[in-house]
Enzyme design. Structure first.
Site, short mmCIF file in Angstrom:
data_model
loop_
_atom_site.label_atom_id
_atom_site.label_comp_id
_atom_site.label_asym_id
_atom_site.label_seq_id
_atom_site.Cartn_x
_atom_site.Cartn_y
_atom_site.Cartn_z
N ARG A 209 -0.08 40.99 -35.47
CA ARG A 209 1.00 41.05 -36.44
C ARG A 209 0.55 40.70 -37.86
O ARG A 209 -0.57 40.24 -38.06
CB ARG A 209 2.15 40.11 -36.05
N THR B 299 -6.53 28.48 -40.49
CA THR B 299 -6.78 29.85 -40.05
C THR B 299 -7.13 30.77 -41.21
O THR B 299 -6.48 30.74 -42.26
CB THR B 299 -5.52 30.41 -39.35
N LYS C 209 -10.55 28.44 -38.23
CA LYS C 209 -10.28 29.42 -37.17
C LYS C 209 -10.36 30.82 -37.76
O LYS C 209 -9.65 31.15 -38.71
CB LYS C 209 -8.90 29.18 -36.57
N LYS D 147 -9.70 34.68 -37.33
CA LYS D 147 -8.94 35.66 -36.55
C LYS D 147 -9.81 36.89 -36.35
O LYS D 147 -10.27 37.51 -37.33
CB LYS D 147 -7.64 36.02 -37.26
N ASP E 33 -10.49 33.22 -32.66
CA ASP E 33 -9.27 33.62 -31.95
C ASP E 33 -9.17 35.13 -31.97
O ASP E 33 -8.90 35.73 -33.01
CB ASP E 33 -8.05 32.98 -32.62
N GLU F 142 -10.69 31.60 -28.39
CA GLU F 142 -9.29 31.60 -27.98
C GLU F 142 -8.85 33.02 -27.60
O GLU F 142 -9.09 33.96 -28.35
CB GLU F 142 -8.46 31.06 -29.15
N ASP G 31 -4.36 31.16 -24.74
CA ASP G 31 -3.20 30.93 -25.60
C ASP G 31 -2.04 31.81 -25.11
O ASP G 31 -1.18 31.34 -24.37
CB ASP G 31 -3.56 31.23 -27.07
N LYS H 43 1.93 25.26 -27.16
CA LYS H 43 2.80 25.51 -28.32
C LYS H 43 4.26 25.39 -27.87
O LYS H 43 4.63 25.91 -26.82
CB LYS H 43 2.57 26.92 -28.87
N CYS I 28 0.78 25.95 -33.12
CA CYS I 28 2.14 26.40 -33.44
C CYS I 28 2.06 27.86 -33.86
O CYS I 28 0.98 28.38 -34.11
CB CYS I 28 2.75 25.54 -34.53
N ASP J 258 -3.78 22.73 -34.37
CA ASP J 258 -3.75 23.92 -35.22
C ASP J 258 -2.37 24.00 -35.87
O ASP J 258 -1.48 24.67 -35.37
CB ASP J 258 -4.04 25.15 -34.35
N ASP K 16 -1.67 24.68 -39.26
CA ASP K 16 -1.95 25.06 -40.64
C ASP K 16 -0.80 25.62 -41.46
O ASP K 16 -0.96 25.76 -42.67
CB ASP K 16 -3.16 26.00 -40.70
MG MG Z 1 -4.10 31.80 -30.72
#
Ligand code: MG
Length: 367
Positions: free
Chosen positions: A24, A135, A160, A162, A190, A218, A243, A267, A295, A320, A322
């Site tokens: 997303r 992130t 982190k 992505k 991740d 992740e 996750d 989460k 989160c 996490d 952020d």
């Molecule tokens: Mg994740």
């Protein structure tokens, strides 16, 4: 302390820069926010992030579930009947865990206020500071390097990255970012479900041979592909964290029993709040699974709740949280603050939130 009304509204907070993952892209936090009012004047705060690509929960579905199904069942109950309230909440309807999480954290907020303790102390914690990673969105390499350098400058020690949008680019990205920030910064990768199991193993096996300070990987593969996730875990040496494959208590049990991953990411939006997060944590730590807490891209209210949870637990390796560092401004009065990579929780009772100053639009009040 009786519940007399539940205010439901929306809160929008712009981000400093767009947040982009393999599933997303968004430029603001848009949460449903609830306030549970009591006859003593105390207010419990909760929020739910709409992340349909991950949880299936939309803004409208969250509002509908709270307004029409959950809230009417809670009105009139005393917060000291806490376990009964939690039972009512979690048996009110199937799924809809984001809506449940918003109510759950507000009930914990009120219960801690009624016990005259900050929430982390009510949960058994004794230190009001935790660390968070930060992130870097999945963008072009140049932008990701610039972000990584900036976050290092700002004092973050775990970054982190992505990955998972184009697996051919991922190794290059990780190498270039690592070279730019050096060995003293830990890297989390991740993939947000973006790799297939064979590619994941290839990528991770190459990373294992490089001198990169990788904390863990992740969610390398699709959420539903537990066999694939186990295949990756069994054929790699880096720590693999589930996750999107681990939403709730039954998922945690399955992952623990079948040794599908090395750890899980807890989460509140996935599991329905602190009550179930506690159960996931207990199963995980008793099954030698590593735990991190995280989160969605969500409002500081939700971040406060999971941060209090983490502060109360001995064995959560990484936090996490952020969004506190990614939003343009914090419209929440009171609550946690962030400086460098350290989140300091409020010492006021409950979550320590005093109000929402900006960006809040009331949808309805259930009385
Ligand atoms: Mg994740």
């Amino acid at each position: 302390m009786r519940i007399i009304s539940i205010v439901i509204g929306t809160l929008e907070i712009p981000l400093i820069r767009p947040f982009i993952t393999a599933v997303r892209q968004t430029s603001s936090v848009k949460d449903v926010v609830i306030m549970i009012h009591t006859d003593c004047g105390n207010v419990g705060y909760g929020s739910a992030a709409s992340t349909p690509a991950i949880t299936g929960d939309t803004t409208n579905s969250i509002i509908y579930a709270i307004e029409n199904i959950i809230a009417p069942q809670l009105i009139g109950h005393d917060i000291h009947d806490f376990n009964q309230l939690i039972h009512l909440l979690h048996n009110s309807l199937q799924n809809n865990n984001s809506a449940k999480a918003a109510i759950d954290m507000a009930l914990y907020d009120l219960f801690a206020q009624s016990c005259q303790l900050p929430l982390y102390k009510l949960l058994g914690g004794n230190v009001n500071q935790i660390k968070t990673c930060i992130t870097i969105s999945a963008r072009d390499i140049g932008s990701m390097v610039a972000d990584a350098k900036m976050f290092k400058e700002l004092g973050f020690r775990t970054i982190k990255i992505k990955a998972g949008i184009n697996h051919n680019d991922d190794l290059k990205k990780i190498e270039v970012i690592h070279n730019a920030i050096g060995d003293e910064i830990k890297i989390i990768i991740d993939a947000n479900q973006g790799w297939n199991p064979k590619d994941a193993i290839k990528i991770i096996n190459i990373l294992e041979k490089q001198e990169i300070n990788i904390a863990f990987i992740e969610q390398p593969v699709k959420a539903h592909d537990l066999q694939g996730l186990k295949f990756v875990r069994d054929n790699t040496n880096l720590t693999i964290i589930a996750d999107e494959s681990c939403f709730n208590v039954p998922d945690t049990l399955e992952i623990a029993n079948k040794k599908i991953s090395d750890g899980i990411n807890i989460k509140l939006m996935k599991c329905g709040g602190i009550y179930n997060a506690n159960a996931m944590y207990s199963i995980a730590t008793n099954s030698h699974l590593k735990c991190m807490a995280g989160c969605m891209l969500e409002s500081p209210i939700g971040v406060n709740a999971i941060a209090h949870f983490m502060a109360a637990k001995m064995d959560i390796l990484y936090g996490d949280f952020d969004p506190l560092a990614l939003i343009k401004y914090n419209p929440i009065q009171g609550g946690a603050t962030i400086e460098k990579d350290v989140i300091t929780l409020s010492e006021k009772y409950g979550l320590g939130i005093d109000g929402v100053i900006e960006g809040f639009t009331i949808i309805n009040t259930v009385e």
